[in-house]
Design an enzyme around this catalytic site. Structure first.
Site, mmCIF file in Angstrom:
data_model
loop_
_atom_site.group_PDB
_atom_site.id
_atom_site.type_symbol
_atom_site.label_atom_id
_atom_site.label_comp_id
_atom_site.label_asym_id
_atom_site.label_seq_id
_atom_site.Cartn_x
_atom_site.Cartn_y
_atom_site.Cartn_z
ATOM 1 N N SER A 38 0.809 -1.220 0.008
ATOM 2 C CA SER A 38 0.054 -0.020 0.072
ATOM 3 C C SER A 38 0.810 1.423 -0.132
ATOM 4 O O SER A 38 0.555 2.321 -0.367
ATOM 5 C CB SER A 38 -1.031 -0.126 1.179
ATOM 6 O OG SER A 38 -0.346 0.380 2.415
ATOM 7 N N LYS A 72 0.504 4.689 6.790
ATOM 8 C CA LYS A 72 -0.173 5.340 5.767
ATOM 9 C C LYS A 72 0.304 6.722 5.655
ATOM 10 O O LYS A 72 1.165 7.142 6.559
ATOM 11 C CB LYS A 72 -1.484 5.348 5.702
ATOM 12 C CG LYS A 72 -2.385 4.312 5.784
ATOM 13 C CD LYS A 72 -2.326 3.367 4.480
ATOM 14 C CE LYS A 72 -2.938 2.178 4.848
ATOM 15 N NZ LYS A 72 -2.952 1.057 3.573
#
Length: 213
Positions: free
Chosen positions: A35, A102
């Site tokens: 990700s 993230k």
């Protein structure tokens, strides 16, 4: 003999204190999944600064101090608050035993939206030099980031489960900011900032100043 025993005890105590201090301020983290590509790759290891967003709940403390009435539920960040572009590790929503990594895209009070894959923060398109390509076709209706929360997204947008799906993340759930990638050794690097174009950097700086008022 007594001086030797005393020096040994002092050394052990000092070592324990240093160990506890490191445990409280730094944590290692292994990147799982794709990700955050290309910024972070699967199975890379990073150090996380757990004190980066240290919070002091002024509002709660004020309740214990007579005649002190700060405005609202004030929270102080003595070492700095989250900023645009910070890479953070946090407890996954509803899964405190699982952690995600993230990038911070929106801060408290910001409105985040996606139009044809382009991220808009407060109606301004966000320049993102850290992603490989804009994933055309993605859309997200405007989301306003609540107080004490951040909007996070993975750099590899097609392969990231992030705030587009489950909304902003409470800063209290953030373990810390990714400080340095230390493994593999050949890829060791400090991750302290994002290189933004001048116009976007000016916008972010103005936003930070406005948030401090």
């Amino acid at each position: 003999m007594k001086p030797f025993i005393r020096e040994t005890l002092e050394t052990v105590v000092l070592a324990v204190l240093l160990f506890l201090l490191l445990r409280a301020s730094i944590q290692n983290f292994r990147v799982e999944g794709a990700s955050m590509e290309p910024s972070l790759l699967p199975n890379e290891y990073v150090f996380v600064n757990k004190l980066a967003y240290l919070q002091v709940p002024i509002g709660k403390i004020a309740r214990l101090v007579p005649l002190w009435d700060p405005p609202g539920d004030t929270t102080l960040y003595p070492l700095g608050a989250p900023r645009f572009g910070d890479v953070v590790v946090f407890h996954a929503p509803g899964q405190d035993r699982r952690d995600f990594v993230k990038r911070v895209i929106g801060l408290t009070g910001d409105t985040v939206a996606l139009r044809n894959g382009v991220v808009y923060v407060n109606a301004r398109p966000l320049s993102e030099p850290y992603i490989l390509a804009i994933p055309a076709g993605q859309t997200l209706d405007p989301v306003k980031v609540p107080l004490g929360q951040v909007f996070v997204m993975g750099d590899n947008r097609p392969a990231s489960n992030d705030s587009r799906s489950w909304g902003p993340v409470a800063i209290s759930k953030v373990i810390g900011r990714v400080w340095v990638r230390y493994w593999p050794v050949g890829e060791a690097q400090f991750l302290t900032s994002v290189d933004l174009p001048d116009e976007e950097a000016t916008f972010a700086a103005n936003h930070d100043q406005a948030g401090k008022r």
